[in-house]
Scaffold this motif. Structure first.
Motif, PDB file in Angstrom:
ATOM      1  N   LEU A  82     -28.066   3.597 -18.354  1.00  0.00           N
ATOM      2  CA  LEU A  82     -28.805   2.332 -18.298  1.00  0.00           C
ATOM      3  C   LEU A  82     -30.268   2.551 -18.653  1.00  0.00           C
ATOM      4  N   VAL A  83     -30.833   3.651 -18.175  1.00  0.00           N
ATOM      5  CA  VAL A  83     -32.220   3.988 -18.504  1.00  0.00           C
ATOM      6  C   VAL A  83     -32.356   4.246 -19.999  1.00  0.00           C
ATOM      7  N   ASP A  84     -31.395   4.969 -20.561  1.00  0.00           N
ATOM      8  CA  ASP A  84     -31.427   5.241 -22.006  1.00  0.00           C
ATOM      9  C   ASP A  84     -31.364   3.949 -22.806  1.00  0.00           C
ATOM     10  N   ASP A  85     -30.479   3.038 -22.400  1.00  0.00           N
ATOM     11  CA  ASP A  85     -30.378   1.749 -23.092  1.00  0.00           C
ATOM     12  C   ASP A  85     -31.697   0.997 -23.022  1.00  0.00           C
ATOM     13  N   HIS A  86     -32.314   1.018 -21.860  1.00  0.00           N
ATOM     14  CA  HIS A  86     -33.566   0.296 -21.648  1.00  0.00           C
ATOM     15  C   HIS A  86     -34.682   0.874 -22.517  1.00  0.00           C
ATOM     16  N   ALA A  87     -34.653   2.191 -22.686  1.00  0.00           N
ATOM     17  CA  ALA A  87     -35.729   2.852 -23.439  1.00  0.00           C
ATOM     18  C   ALA A  87     -35.572   2.719 -24.947  1.00  0.00           C
ATOM     19  N   THR A  88     -34.312   2.627 -25.415  1.00  0.00           N
ATOM     20  CA  THR A  88     -34.087   2.688 -26.858  1.00  0.00           C
ATOM     21  C   THR A  88     -33.833   1.342 -27.515  1.00  0.00           C
ATOM     22  N   GLU A  89     -33.470   0.325 -26.737  1.00  0.00           N
ATOM     23  CA  GLU A  89     -33.139  -0.952 -27.350  1.00  0.00           C
ATOM     24  C   GLU A  89     -34.373  -1.835 -27.481  1.00  0.00           C
ATOM     25  N   ARG A 146     -30.934   7.740   2.404  1.00  0.00           N
ATOM     26  CA  ARG A 146     -30.331   7.636   1.066  1.00  0.00           C
ATOM     27  C   ARG A 146     -31.377   7.319   0.010  1.00  0.00           C
ATOM     28  N   GLU A 147     -31.196   7.936  -1.157  1.00  0.00           N
ATOM     29  CA  GLU A 147     -32.059   7.653  -2.303  1.00  0.00           C
ATOM     30  C   GLU A 147     -31.254   6.972  -3.392  1.00  0.00           C
ATOM     31  N   TYR A 148     -31.945   6.114  -4.134  1.00  0.00           N
ATOM     32  CA  TYR A 148     -31.298   5.316  -5.163  1.00  0.00           C
ATOM     33  C   TYR A 148     -31.974   5.573  -6.500  1.00  0.00           C
ATOM     34  N   SER A 149     -31.170   5.640  -7.539  1.00  0.00           N
ATOM     35  CA  SER A 149     -31.719   5.824  -8.887  1.00  0.00           C
ATOM     36  C   SER A 149     -30.870   5.028  -9.872  1.00  0.00           C
ATOM     37  N   PRO A 150     -31.463   4.622 -10.987  1.00  0.00           N
ATOM     38  CA  PRO A 150     -30.684   3.894 -11.992  1.00  0.00           C
ATOM     39  C   PRO A 150     -29.746   4.838 -12.727  1.00  0.00           C
ATOM     40  N   THR A 187     -35.989   7.514  -9.155  1.00  0.00           N
ATOM     41  CA  THR A 187     -35.398   7.676  -7.833  1.00  0.00           C
ATOM     42  C   THR A 187     -36.360   7.226  -6.732  1.00  0.00           C
ATOM     43  N   LEU A 188     -35.838   6.363  -5.831  1.00  0.00           N
ATOM     44  CA  LEU A 188     -36.642   5.865  -4.720  1.00  0.00           C
ATOM     45  C   LEU A 188     -35.793   5.805  -3.455  1.00  0.00           C
ATOM     46  N   GLY A 189     -36.426   6.114  -2.327  1.00  0.00           N
ATOM     47  CA  GLY A 189     -35.800   5.859  -1.038  1.00  0.00           C
ATOM     48  C   GLY A 189     -36.071   4.419  -0.627  1.00  0.00           C
ATOM     49  N   MET A 190     -35.413   3.972   0.430  1.00  0.00           N
ATOM     50  CA  MET A 190     -35.605   2.595   0.857  1.00  0.00           C
ATOM     51  C   MET A 190     -37.048   2.328   1.286  1.00  0.00           C
ATOM     52  N   GLY A 191     -37.692   3.336   1.852  1.00  0.00           N
ATOM     53  CA  GLY A 191     -39.074   3.155   2.279  1.00  0.00           C
ATOM     54  C   GLY A 191     -40.022   2.859   1.130  1.00  0.00           C
ATOM     55  N   GLU A 192     -39.702   3.345  -0.066  1.00  0.00           N
ATOM     56  CA  GLU A 192     -40.518   3.073  -1.253  1.00  0.00           C
ATOM     57  C   GLU A 192     -40.016   1.849  -2.012  1.00  0.00           C
ATOM     58  N   LEU A 193     -38.705   1.688  -2.042  1.00  0.00           N
ATOM     59  CA  LEU A 193     -38.103   0.605  -2.824  1.00  0.00           C
ATOM     60  C   LEU A 193     -38.331  -0.763  -2.185  1.00  0.00           C
ATOM     61  N   TYR A 194     -38.165  -0.835  -0.878  1.00  0.00           N
ATOM     62  CA  TYR A 194     -38.185  -2.153  -0.221  1.00  0.00           C
ATOM     63  C   TYR A 194     -39.542  -2.860  -0.334  1.00  0.00           C
ATOM     64  N   LEU A 204     -34.201  -5.482  -7.995  1.00  0.00           N
ATOM     65  CA  LEU A 204     -33.990  -4.119  -7.502  1.00  0.00           C
ATOM     66  C   LEU A 204     -33.692  -3.150  -8.638  1.00  0.00           C
ATOM     67  N   LEU A 205     -32.847  -3.577  -9.556  1.00  0.00           N
ATOM     68  CA  LEU A 205     -32.496  -2.706 -10.680  1.00  0.00           C
ATOM     69  C   LEU A 205     -33.690  -2.477 -11.592  1.00  0.00           C
ATOM     70  N   GLU A 206     -34.465  -3.495 -11.816  1.00  0.00           N
ATOM     71  CA  GLU A 206     -35.651  -3.344 -12.663  1.00  0.00           C
ATOM     72  C   GLU A 206     -36.655  -2.364 -12.048  1.00  0.00           C
ATOM     73  N   ILE A 207     -36.829  -2.440 -10.733  1.00  0.00           N
ATOM     74  CA  ILE A 207     -37.745  -1.520 -10.043  1.00  0.00           C
ATOM     75  C   ILE A 207     -37.273  -0.079 -10.208  1.00  0.00           C
ATOM     76  N   LEU A 208     -35.972   0.147 -10.067  1.00  0.00           N
ATOM     77  CA  LEU A 208     -35.437   1.500 -10.207  1.00  0.00           C
ATOM     78  C   LEU A 208     -35.573   2.010 -11.636  1.00  0.00           C
ATOM     79  N   ILE A 209     -35.352   1.147 -12.616  1.00  0.00           N
ATOM     80  CA  ILE A 209     -35.512   1.564 -14.012  1.00  0.00           C
ATOM     81  C   ILE A 209     -36.964   1.948 -14.285  1.00  0.00           C
ATOM     82  N   GLU A 210     -37.892   1.221 -13.704  1.00  0.00           N
ATOM     83  CA  GLU A 210     -39.313   1.487 -13.926  1.00  0.00           C
ATOM     84  C   GLU A 210     -39.795   2.735 -13.197  1.00  0.00           C
ATOM     85  N   ASN A 211     -39.224   3.022 -12.006  1.00  0.00           N
ATOM     86  CA  ASN A 211     -39.771   4.066 -11.144  1.00  0.00           C
ATOM     87  C   ASN A 211     -38.879   5.282 -10.955  1.00  0.00           C
TER      88      ASN A 211
END
Length: 353
Positions: free
Chosen positions: A336-343, A328-332, A283-290, A274-281
């Motif tokens: 965390l996104v910055d860490d993922h992009a720079t490390e 509800r919408e979910y986003s990383p 903000t997502l609602g449950m209809g897109e995330l699930y 779930l966290l990886e999907i949010l980092i890649e995409n």
């Protein structure tokens, strides 16, 4: 500079719990009958991360064992042991009731019967991260055991009870709820001062610098203690005699990243997906995330359990939530996104299906 490194670890159990007098007093009153051999319903201990919930619970259980030889205690981290079998194994091991005849392939019902049959003394079980328990049958059977008192630790009381099955909720709904709020900055300074006295050479850090750490930690003792430890190690490497604000500033971001990494390492495989999907995409609602989640895992959880997982990660500042439950919408978290992009090393690594 560092004279006792262990006390500079956030998980190190302090000899005294500071700034939790009301909670300690209330929980002590709840547990008092246990010392006399009586079973009590226990309590739900809830609040944000880094607020002393686990430390307080373990402190009181240690004290209870010292005051009464007849009382036993056990601790289970339910994030790492989320199913019924693992929880029962940890409890049996904790009280020395795990004979050689029991092993990881022992049927779960046999583990339960062993606990019920062999347990002769009152037992207080700390179920840390209790909101991660997958099979709630274990809560029901522990509640029904006349020797067992449960201390349940979670982040949010309403979310904890909202996910319970009816038969479990009917048993637990009346247990006392003890709230642990975030620490104020002055309280964190006091906690840090206590750790510095025990772990550092005298005059290694002044209270003004401890106040800088407290402000950066935003009420989370784990982060505050981590910054103090890393600042002390930085100063030692540089040959500095004191920790100054410049050293604190230089280690703060890395310490918060370290805490996030430790939390991520505790995630189960579904939460990591779930966290990886949010980092890649984003903000997502449950209809897109699930649907994306279902495509990546062999045995998807239902939407309700996925919402629980996202809620848990929100409490640990990995995921942000906005809106009401259905919309509800979910986003990383941005950091965390910055860490993922720079490390060079990905935050999550590979999460195979």
């Amino acid at each position: 500079m560092i004279v006792e490194k262990t006390v500079l670890e956030a998980d190190s159990q302090p000899q005294e719990i500071l700034h939790r007098h009301d909670q300690i007093s209330y929980l002590s009153d709840i547990l008092e009958p246990v010392a006399a051999g009586d079973r009590v319903d226990g309590a739900l201990i809830y609040g944000p991360t880094g607020t002393g919930k686990t430390a307080t619970s373990r402190f009181l259980c240690d004290r209870l064992e010292q005051e009464s030889e007849a009382v036993e205690t056990a601790y289970v981290d339910c994030w790492g042991n989320s199913n019924r079998t693992a929880i029962l194994h940890r409890i049996l091991e904790g009280v020395g009731l795990s004979p050689s005849g029991l092993h990881r392939k022992t049927p779960t019902d046999e583990l339960s019967q062993t606990l019920k049959r062999e347990l002769e003394s009152p037992l207080v079980v700390i179920l840390d991260e209790a909101d991660q328990i997958e099979d709630q049958a274990v809560l029901y059977e522990l509640y029904e055991n006349p020797q067992v008192t449960m201390l349940l630790i979670a982040n949010d009381d309403e979310e904890f009870f909202a996910r319970l099955e009816q038969r479990v909720d009917s048993r637990l709904v009346t247990v006392p709820r003890i709230h642990f709020r975030k620490y104020h900055d002055t309280e964190l300074v006091s906690i840090l001062d206590d750790r510095a006295d025990a772990g550092l050479e005298p005059e290694s850090v002044q209270r003004d610098e401890l106040a800088v750490i407290a402000d950066a930690a935003a009420g989370d003792a784990r982060v505050a203690i981590g910054i103090l430890r890393n600042a002390a190690e930085h100063a030692r490497r540089d040959g500095a005699s004191q920790i100054d604000s410049g050293i604190i500033e230089s280690v703060t971001h890395a310490t918060k990243r370290e805490v996030r990494r430790k939390t991520i390492s505790s995630l189960n495989s579904h939460q990591r997906v779930l966290l990886e999907i949010l980092i890649e995409n984003g903000t997502l609602g449950m209809g897109e995330l699930y649907p994306r989640y279902c495509d990546r895992v062999a045995e998807p959880k239902g939407k309700r359990m996925v919402r629980n997982d996202l809620g848990k990660m929100s409490h640990y500042n990995l995921v942000d939530r906005e809106g009401e439950t259905r919309s509800r919408e979910y986003s990383p978290d941005e950091t965390l996104v910055d860490d993922h992009a720079t490390e060079d090393v990905p935050v999550l690594g590979s999460v195979p299906k």
